[in-house]
Enzyme design. Structure first.
Site, PDB file in Angstrom:
ATOM      1  N   LYS A   1       0.831  -1.198   0.000  1.00 11.45           N
ATOM      2  CA  LYS A   1       0.000   0.000   0.000  1.00 11.45           C
ATOM      3  C   LYS A   1       0.873   1.259   0.000  1.00 11.45           C
ATOM      4  O   LYS A   1       0.719   2.149  -0.847  1.00 11.45           O
ATOM      5  CB  LYS A   1      -0.924   0.013   1.232  1.00 11.45           C
ATOM      6  CG  LYS A   1      -1.802  -1.225   1.399  1.00 11.45           C
ATOM      7  CD  LYS A   1      -2.819  -1.363   0.300  1.00 11.45           C
ATOM      8  CE  LYS A   1      -3.856  -2.440   0.628  1.00 11.45           C
ATOM      9  NZ  LYS A   1      -3.313  -3.814   0.741  1.00 11.45           N
TER      10      LYS A   1
ATOM     11  N   LYS B   1      -8.890   1.418   3.845  1.00  5.26           N
ATOM     12  CA  LYS B   1      -8.421   0.031   3.831  1.00  5.26           C
ATOM     13  C   LYS B   1      -7.226  -0.138   4.760  1.00  5.26           C
ATOM     14  O   LYS B   1      -6.433   0.791   4.945  1.00  5.26           O
ATOM     15  CB  LYS B   1      -8.062  -0.406   2.415  1.00  5.26           C
ATOM     16  CG  LYS B   1      -7.105   0.496   1.656  1.00  5.26           C
ATOM     17  CD  LYS B   1      -6.992   0.031   0.205  1.00  5.26           C
ATOM     18  CE  LYS B   1      -6.201   1.000  -0.654  1.00  5.26           C
ATOM     19  NZ  LYS B   1      -6.120   0.564  -2.062  1.00  5.26           N
TER      20      LYS B   1
ATOM     21  N   ARG C   1      -5.045  -4.784 -13.195  1.00  2.57           N
ATOM     22  CA  ARG C   1      -3.793  -5.396 -12.747  1.00  2.57           C
ATOM     23  C   ARG C   1      -2.809  -5.378 -13.929  1.00  2.57           C
ATOM     24  O   ARG C   1      -3.052  -5.972 -14.972  1.00  2.57           O
ATOM     25  CB  ARG C   1      -4.044  -6.829 -12.272  1.00  2.57           C
ATOM     26  CG  ARG C   1      -2.779  -7.677 -12.080  1.00  2.57           C
ATOM     27  CD  ARG C   1      -1.765  -7.094 -11.133  1.00  2.57           C
ATOM     28  NE  ARG C   1      -2.282  -6.780  -9.824  1.00  2.57           N
ATOM     29  CZ  ARG C   1      -2.401  -7.666  -8.816  1.00  2.57           C
ATOM     30  NH1 ARG C   1      -2.042  -8.917  -9.015  1.00  2.57           N
ATOM     31  NH2 ARG C   1      -2.866  -7.265  -7.645  1.00  2.57           N
TER      32      ARG C   1
ATOM     33  N   ARG D   1     -10.282  -5.834 -13.529  1.00  2.00           N
ATOM     34  CA  ARG D   1     -11.134  -6.619 -12.630  1.00  2.00           C
ATOM     35  C   ARG D   1     -12.357  -5.772 -12.297  1.00  2.00           C
ATOM     36  O   ARG D   1     -12.275  -4.811 -11.528  1.00  2.00           O
ATOM     37  CB  ARG D   1     -10.345  -7.029 -11.388  1.00  2.00           C
ATOM     38  CG  ARG D   1      -9.165  -7.938 -11.739  1.00  2.00           C
ATOM     39  CD  ARG D   1      -8.124  -8.008 -10.658  1.00  2.00           C
ATOM     40  NE  ARG D   1      -7.509  -6.702 -10.419  1.00  2.00           N
ATOM     41  CZ  ARG D   1      -6.631  -6.473  -9.443  1.00  2.00           C
ATOM     42  NH1 ARG D   1      -6.274  -7.435  -8.630  1.00  2.00           N
ATOM     43  NH2 ARG D   1      -6.117  -5.270  -9.288  1.00  2.00           N
TER      44      ARG D   1
ATOM     45  N   ARG E   1     -15.446  -3.091  -4.937  1.00  2.78           N
ATOM     46  CA  ARG E   1     -14.168  -3.790  -5.027  1.00  2.78           C
ATOM     47  C   ARG E   1     -14.124  -4.640  -6.287  1.00  2.78           C
ATOM     48  O   ARG E   1     -15.034  -5.422  -6.550  1.00  2.78           O
ATOM     49  CB  ARG E   1     -13.944  -4.678  -3.806  1.00  2.78           C
ATOM     50  CG  ARG E   1     -13.966  -3.936  -2.480  1.00  2.78           C
ATOM     51  CD  ARG E   1     -13.964  -4.922  -1.325  1.00  2.78           C
ATOM     52  NE  ARG E   1     -15.155  -5.773  -1.341  1.00  2.78           N
ATOM     53  CZ  ARG E   1     -15.313  -6.838  -0.569  1.00  2.78           C
ATOM     54  NH1 ARG E   1     -14.357  -7.189   0.279  1.00  2.78           N
ATOM     55  NH2 ARG E   1     -16.423  -7.548  -0.648  1.00  2.78           N
TER      56      ARG E   1
ATOM     57  N   ASP F   1      -1.657  -2.023  -9.419  1.00  4.65           N
ATOM     58  CA  ASP F   1      -3.104  -1.849  -9.479  1.00  4.65           C
ATOM     59  C   ASP F   1      -3.395  -0.407  -9.876  1.00  4.65           C
ATOM     60  O   ASP F   1      -2.911   0.536  -9.236  1.00  4.65           O
ATOM     61  CB  ASP F   1      -3.751  -2.157  -8.135  1.00  4.65           C
ATOM     62  CG  ASP F   1      -3.730  -3.650  -7.816  1.00  4.65           C
ATOM     63  OD1 ASP F   1      -3.428  -4.441  -8.725  1.00  4.65           O
ATOM     64  OD2 ASP F   1      -4.013  -4.011  -6.663  1.00  4.65           O
TER      65      ASP F   1
ATOM     66  N   GLU G   1      -1.931   0.592  -5.826  1.00  2.00           N
ATOM     67  CA  GLU G   1      -1.126  -0.356  -5.059  1.00  2.00           C
ATOM     68  C   GLU G   1       0.023  -0.869  -5.917  1.00  2.00           C
ATOM     69  O   GLU G   1      -0.049  -0.868  -7.150  1.00  2.00           O
ATOM     70  CB  GLU G   1      -1.954  -1.555  -4.560  1.00  2.00           C
ATOM     71  CG  GLU G   1      -2.996  -1.213  -3.518  1.00  2.00           C
ATOM     72  CD  GLU G   1      -3.667  -2.453  -2.930  1.00  2.00           C
ATOM     73  OE1 GLU G   1      -3.112  -3.568  -3.070  1.00  2.00           O
ATOM     74  OE2 GLU G   1      -4.740  -2.300  -2.322  1.00  2.00           O
TER      75      GLU G   1
ATOM     76  N   ASN H   1       2.001  -4.412  -5.844  1.00  2.04           N
ATOM     77  CA  ASN H   1       2.007  -5.731  -5.221  1.00  2.04           C
ATOM     78  C   ASN H   1       3.300  -6.475  -5.549  1.00  2.04           C
ATOM     79  O   ASN H   1       3.645  -6.642  -6.729  1.00  2.04           O
ATOM     80  CB  ASN H   1       0.802  -6.532  -5.725  1.00  2.04           C
ATOM     81  CG  ASN H   1      -0.513  -5.883  -5.341  1.00  2.04           C
ATOM     82  OD1 ASN H   1      -1.012  -6.075  -4.249  1.00  2.04           O
ATOM     83  ND2 ASN H   1      -1.063  -5.082  -6.245  1.00  2.04           N
TER      84      ASN H   1
END
Length: 316
Positions: free
Chosen positions: A125, A160, A210, A225, A233, A273, A281, A283
């Site tokens: 994050k 979050k 993504r 997504r 979400r 993301d 984000e 990842n």
């Protein structure tokens, strides 16, 4: 070559969609040995980091998707051409301890990806704060007063935890939400735990994209997504629908800017993301979506990854 994958328990992996399984299948098809290690099996003794390891044979079916070829009690990680850390969070103390052990293995000559120190240093994050030119309005704080002021200012935000994954414990909170204060209190544990607040991005309706980076190069397709009806979400684990698309425009700009920077830090596999034009984000623990992109766009992401492994391990 011998490749070791540090994974969640094998019996729990969903082979039909798991990115790590796709990597292992591709490696096996090229004649490489595939070994599986559980994070809990890592150990240090007599100046050597080793692990209980299982050599597996990949099948073409999804159940069972592997058979056990052999098992060894204490294999030095230096015995493998590459070790891939692919276990999912939570990023707790045991995860950090594993990165310390893997860092010692590196010092002994093991090739480990993603680089343990870089995994440890890149909060999935908070890492976006290095690239503010690409991020939405963001606050990281544990102070409920600051967080409530952020909600009041922007009117519609996402809250979050910093250690969540798969869309867990993510809340959309509006200025007039009657549950606003209790949500903030719950997520921050009454001011004891830092969280992230971000401006709500309506572009989520078009997908939380993504974007995959492999060895400093963007995969030419991303996976949008798209949230199911009534959801904010897009995570596949939260019921989102994955739609693969070419990597274009702002998405490509973000990917091409970050890819060489992150690869220079030893991050072989990265999942960005992006919602709309905003990076949300970075990842680095176990990025996924290899299978969905390959199925929809006929681009073999796992092959791109194994190409990079072969290149790095051969010194080419």
């Amino acid at each position: 070559m011998k490749f070791a994958f540090i994974l969640d328990p094998l019996e729990g992996l969903k082979a039909y969609k798991d990115s790590s399984v796709a990597m292992m299948r591709t490696a096996a098809k090229r004649g490489h040995e595939v070994w599986a290690i559980q994070r809990s099996a890592l150990a240090w003794r007599d100046a050597c980091v080793s692990a209980r390891a299982r050599k597996i044979i990949l099948t073409a079916q999804d159940e069972p998707w592997y058979t056990l070829a052999e098992e060894e009690a204490a294999v030095p990680l230096t015995a493998f051409d590459a070790v891939l850390m692919r276990q999912d969070p939570p990023f707790d103390f045991e995860y950090i301890a594993a990165t310390w052990l893997l860092e010692r293995a590196e010092a002994q000559g093991a090739r480990v990806w993603n680089k343990p120190r870089s995994i440890r240093d890149h909060s999935e994050k908070i890492a976006i704060t290095e690239f503010p030119q690409f991020t939405p309005d963001t606050l990281i704080s544990r102070d409920p007063i600051d967080i409530r002021a952020f909600v009041d200012e922007l009117g519609d935000v996402i809250l979050k935890p910093l250690d969540g994954m798969g869309g867990s414990s993510i809340f959309r909170v509006r200025r007039d939400d009657p549950n606003r204060n209790v949500i903030v209190e719950t997520l921050t544990a009454f001011g004891a735990r830092s969280i992230m607040a971000q401006r709500y991005l309506p572009a989520i309706s078009q997908g939380d994209k993504r974007i995959l980076l492999i060895a400093g190069e963007p995969v030419p397709y991303c996976l949008a997504r798209i949230p199911m009806a009534g959801e904010t979400r897009g995570n596949l684990a939260a019921g989102g629908r994955g739609v693969a698309r070419p990597l274009l425009g702002r998405d490509r700009e973000i990917a091409e800017t970050l890819a060489p920077i992150l690869w220079a830090r030893g991050l072989l596999i990265v999942g960005l993301d992006v919602i709309g034009d905003c990076l949300t984000e970075i990842n680095v623990t176990s990025p996924t979506c290899f299978v969905e992109i390959a199925q929809q766009m006929r681009f073999d992401v796992a092959a791109m990854l194994v190409d990079a492994l072969e290149r790095e391990c051969s010194g080419a």
